[in-house]
Design an enzyme around this catalytic site. Structure first.
Site, PDB file in Angstrom:
ATOM      1  N   ASP A 317       0.884  -1.146   0.000  1.00 61.47           N
ATOM      2  CA  ASP A 317       0.000   0.000   0.000  1.00 61.47           C
ATOM      3  C   ASP A 317       0.935   1.211   0.000  1.00 61.47           C
ATOM      4  OD1 ASP A 317      -2.460   1.368   0.464  1.00 61.47           O
ATOM      5  OD2 ASP A 317      -1.848   1.634   2.531  1.00 61.47           O
ATOM      6  N   ASP A 510      -0.968  -0.432   5.990  1.00 66.80           N
ATOM      7  CA  ASP A 510      -0.920   0.208   7.300  1.00 66.80           C
ATOM      8  C   ASP A 510      -2.175  -0.090   8.109  1.00 66.80           C
ATOM      9  OD1 ASP A 510      -2.702   1.662   5.872  1.00 66.80           O
ATOM     10  OD2 ASP A 510      -1.823   3.621   6.290  1.00 66.80           O
ATOM     11  N   ASP A 514      -7.375  -1.219   4.420  1.00 67.71           N
ATOM     12  CA  ASP A 514      -6.923  -2.367   3.645  1.00 67.71           C
ATOM     13  C   ASP A 514      -7.124  -3.715   4.327  1.00 67.71           C
ATOM     14  OD1 ASP A 514      -4.859  -1.808   5.349  1.00 67.71           O
ATOM     15  OD2 ASP A 514      -3.564  -1.016   3.780  1.00 67.71           O
TER      16      ASP A 514
HETATM   17  P1  ADP Z   1      -3.583   4.512  -0.129  1.00 68.99           P
HETATM   18  O1  ADP Z   1      -3.941   3.466  -1.092  1.00 68.99           O
HETATM   19  O2  ADP Z   1      -2.543   5.433  -0.661  1.00 68.99           O
HETATM   20  O3  ADP Z   1      -3.215   3.991   1.219  1.00 68.99           O
HETATM   21  P2  ADP Z   1      -6.361   5.126   0.603  1.00 68.99           P
HETATM   22  O4  ADP Z   1      -6.974   3.948  -0.070  1.00 68.99           O
HETATM   23  O5  ADP Z   1      -6.390   5.155   2.077  1.00 68.99           O
HETATM   24  O6  ADP Z   1      -4.876   5.431   0.078  1.00 68.99           O
HETATM   25  O7  ADP Z   1      -7.074   6.422   0.086  1.00 68.99           O
HETATM   26  C1  ADP Z   1      -7.084   6.696  -1.279  1.00 68.99           C
HETATM   27  C2  ADP Z   1      -7.410   8.126  -1.550  1.00 68.99           C
HETATM   28  O8  ADP Z   1      -8.700   8.418  -1.056  1.00 68.99           O
HETATM   29  C3  ADP Z   1      -6.494   9.114  -0.893  1.00 68.99           C
HETATM   30  O9  ADP Z   1      -5.361   9.375  -1.677  1.00 68.99           O
HETATM   31  C4  ADP Z   1      -7.398  10.334  -0.775  1.00 68.99           C
HETATM   32  O10 ADP Z   1      -7.425  11.028  -1.993  1.00 68.99           O
HETATM   33  C5  ADP Z   1      -8.755   9.735  -0.529  1.00 68.99           C
HETATM   34  N1  ADP Z   1      -9.068   9.651   0.893  1.00 68.99           N
HETATM   35  C6  ADP Z   1      -9.209   8.549   1.629  1.00 68.99           C
HETATM   36  N2  ADP Z   1      -9.532   8.835   2.904  1.00 68.99           N
HETATM   37  C7  ADP Z   1      -9.573  10.179   2.981  1.00 68.99           C
HETATM   38  C8  ADP Z   1      -9.842  11.116   4.025  1.00 68.99           C
HETATM   39  N3  ADP Z   1     -10.130  10.721   5.265  1.00 68.99           N
HETATM   40  N4  ADP Z   1      -9.803  12.416   3.710  1.00 68.99           N
HETATM   41  C9  ADP Z   1      -9.530  12.834   2.471  1.00 68.99           C
HETATM   42  N5  ADP Z   1      -9.261  12.011   1.460  1.00 68.99           N
HETATM   43  C10 ADP Z   1      -9.278  10.701   1.685  1.00 68.99           C
HETATM   44 MG    MG Z   2      -3.704   3.140   3.087  1.00 67.00          MG
END
Ligand code: ADP
Ligand code: MG
Length: 615
Positions: A317, A510, A514
């Site tokens: 991730d 993390d 996920d």
């Molecule tokens: P990653 O795969 O990088 O760990 P996530 O799946 O957690 O990222 O989130 C993907 C995207 O969704 C983030 O890059 C952001 O644009 C948006 N996002 C997720 N959660 C939030 C939040 N709490 N506030 C703002 N944007 C969010």
């Molecule tokens: Mg993440």
């Protein structure tokens, strides 16, 4: 040594002295020789005989106690008195050795895991009471004095200090904490007095979860271990039948006397004792798990060590795993309102989220977040947040979310993670934030490649450009961006299909957003259990200190553990095989058989304790 082990030691010494005395005096005493030797025999063997009898009564006849009882009683019956005592004596020496070795590994795991706090100092009615950590409720104020262990997960109200997190992370680097910082149970407070408000009950605190995990890790057994258990179940009866045949068939066929083949059969029984395998293989896995936890890597069972050793594809991730998950605000582009208001709305809407983006936005807002202004909070995984702020619905998130809300949004010209802010029908603007890769992320990828991992992949919900930049910087083989949690599962399933049947796929995340992928992959590895508790539950392996480079170390430890287990199996079965053949042919005597049996056990156990070393 424990008391019980010391007692066994004294019994061994006493029996040895009595045996020597019996050998020296047997001709001079007016009592029968058998009686003279029965004294040392019962001194050393009464408990084995007793256990064998009890097992027979319970219907579980075939075990080592039975083998030993049968062999020695048989030896007594054919007049080999010193041999009978000697076999028992040496068997007990081997048992004692095993008990000490197992105890040692237990102890070192217990020492690693010696993180259970004994008490908590809680402020009640103006005084500080010392109570059991179990009795402290969420939201109470606790006092943590220098030198004490943090009893319960809490947030600091007052005071600054440094914490030693070594017991949890394997890292000796102390961590500075001050008001507003989270402190995790199990860490030791090194310097200052802290007042803190508990955020969890003891049972939900990090320390309780970790202890739980370690205590239960032995229930998930590796295939090798299962094989040994099954093996022992069939092996012992087979050996007894073999011995009976050996005692009966040759005399019946050749017409020779009974004694010689009866003796051969007894030797065969002594040699065949499977203790070396039965003890040393589980001990090896136990040691491997212990060695890993010493390095801050928690493995939930030896089956995961086995899977880790065969890692072929590693999927990461991005946010919080390869990158620090601490975002700096690089630009604020409001559409209609002042900059300060845009940040305020974003911080408020994010006030209940654990996502790294949410934490960073709250940090960027320089005032205290007033949670009472926020209601109806919904976290939209992989997209953002929806919440009512002062009664007005606010959306904070990425382009996907803006599309869903249907506002007139536009992308930013600046590279970075763009967080858009909108209300129902109104686009308010966006905030651009950027993250940094972790200092050891590059090393993590190269170490995995050096360890023979064929493919490294990054899956992220973030924008394409951001993902590509990180992928290039770290030298990842594949990068897939703009994925929702469900898309990540689909990608992992594709990768699972493409890999070779023997290799495994590890997913490292993390623990935020996920959990589905963590459980879908062969080995789910969670980072930073110091923060999120979802991680400890969903993952099979937990890297306590947030460092992706620990994965390569985990793979090394897993491989070494498996190698040692296999060495022990091949060695023990090999030596046993040779001696069994010698026993059948009649070239090994009772003394040699005993040495072979105990010697193999001792060497296999010593080899097993190597697994406990940190890798
Ligand atoms: P990653 O795969 O990088 O760990 P996530 O799946 O957690 O990222 O989130 C993907 C995207 O969704 C983030 O890059 C952001 O644009 C948006 N996002 C997720 N959660 C939030 C939040 N709490 N506030 C703002 N944007 C969010
Ligand atoms: Mg993440």
């Amino acid at each position: 040594m424990t008391k019980k082990q010391k007692k066994t030691l004294y019994r061994i010494i006493a029996a040895a002295v009595l045996l020597v005395a019996a050998v020296l005096t047997k001709d001079k005493l007016p009592i029968p020789e058998l009686v003279v030797f029965l004294v040392p025999y019962f001194t050393i063997g009464w408990d084995i005989l007793w256990k064998a009898l009890r097992n027979i009564k319970n219907g579980q006849v075939f075990d080592e106690n039975f083998l030993m009882a049968l062999a020695t009683v048989g030896a007594l019956a054919i007049g080999e008195y010193p041999e009978a005592v000697f076999v028992m004596l040496f068997y007990q020496v081997g048992e004692l050795f095993q008990a000490v070795a197992v105890g040692k590994s237990r102890q070192s795991i217990a020492a690693l895991m010696d993180i259970r706090p004994d008490s908590a100092n809680v402020e009640r009615n103006g005084t500080v009471e010392t109570v059991d950590p179990d009795e402290v409720a969420v939201g109470e104020t606790i006092v943590i004095r220098p030198g004490e262990r943090v009893p319960i997960d809490a947030v600091v109200l007052e005071g600054t200090s440094t914490l030693n997190t070594a017991a949890l992370t394997g890292e000796s680097l102390p961590r500075d904490v001050g008001p507003g910082d989270d402190v995790v149970s199990g860490c030791v407070n090194l310097s200052g007095l802290l007042r803190a408000r508990t955020t969890k009950e003891f049972g939900d605190s990090t320390v309780a979860k970790i202890l739980d995990l370690v205590e239960n890790s032995s229930s998930k057994k590796a295939k090798t271990e299962q094989f040994i258990t099954r093996f022992a179940k069939y092996y012992t009866p087979a050996v007894v039948i073999g011995a009976v045949l050996l005692a009966l068939l040759p005399p019946l066929i050749t017409g020779e006397g009974w004694t010689r083949w009866f003796r051969q059969a007894l030797i065969f029984l002594v040699i065949s004792c499977p203790c070396a395998l039965v003890i040393s293989v589980p001990l090896t896995f136990f040691g491997g798990i212990g060695g890993a936890s010493k390095a801050g890597i928690l493995v939930k069972g030896s089956n995961y060590l086995e899977a880790l050793a065969r890692t072929e594809v590693v999927v990461f991730d991005k946010t919080g795993t390869l990158t620090q998950g601490v975002f700096n605000v690089t630009a604020i582009h409001p559409q209609e309102c002042p900059q300060a208001q845009l940040i305020e709305l974003a911080a408020l809407a994010e006030s209940y989220s654990n996502h790294p983006i949410a934490r960073s936005l709250r940090d960027a807002y320089d005032k205290e977040v007033d949670e009472s202004r926020v209601t109806h909070v919904v976290e939209l995984a992989g997209r953002g947040m929806k919440a009512d702020v002062d009664g007005r619905t606010v959306y904070v998130g990425n382009d996907k979310l803006m599309e869903e809300v249907g506002v007139d949004w536009h992308p930013c010209h600046q590279v970075g993670t763009t967080v858009h802010v909108a209300t129902q029908g109104n686009y308010l603007g966006h905030i651009v934030i950027s993250d940094q890769v972790k200092p050891d992320a590059g090393e993590a990828i190269s170490a995995l490649k050096a360890a023979g991992v064929k493919k490294t992949v990054m899956l992220t919900g973030d924008a394409k450009e951001v993902g590509a930049a990180v992928g290039e910087q770290l030298g990842l083989d594949e990068v897939h961006a703009q994925l929702l949690p469900a898309d990540k599962v689909a990608r992992v399933e594709e990768l699972l299909e493409k890999k070779s049947p023997k290799g495994t796929l590890a997913f490292v995340g993390d623990g935020i957003n996920d959990a589905p992928v963590l459980s879908r992959s062969d080995v789910g590895v969670a980072m930073g259990a110091l923060g999120s508790d979802a991680a400890i539950e969903a993952a099979d392996v937990v890297l306590m200190d947030d460092k992706p480079s620990k994965l390569a170390q985990a793979i090394r430890i897993a491989r070494r553990t498996l190698r040692i287990a296999n060495q022990n199996i091949v060695f023990a079965l090999g030596v046993k095989g040779i001696f069994l053949a010698m026993g059948v042919l009649g070239v090994a005597n009772m003394w040699e058989a005993t040495f072979a049996d105990v010697g193999v056990s001792v060497i296999a156990i010593l080899n097993a304790t190597r697994a406990l070393k940190e890798g």
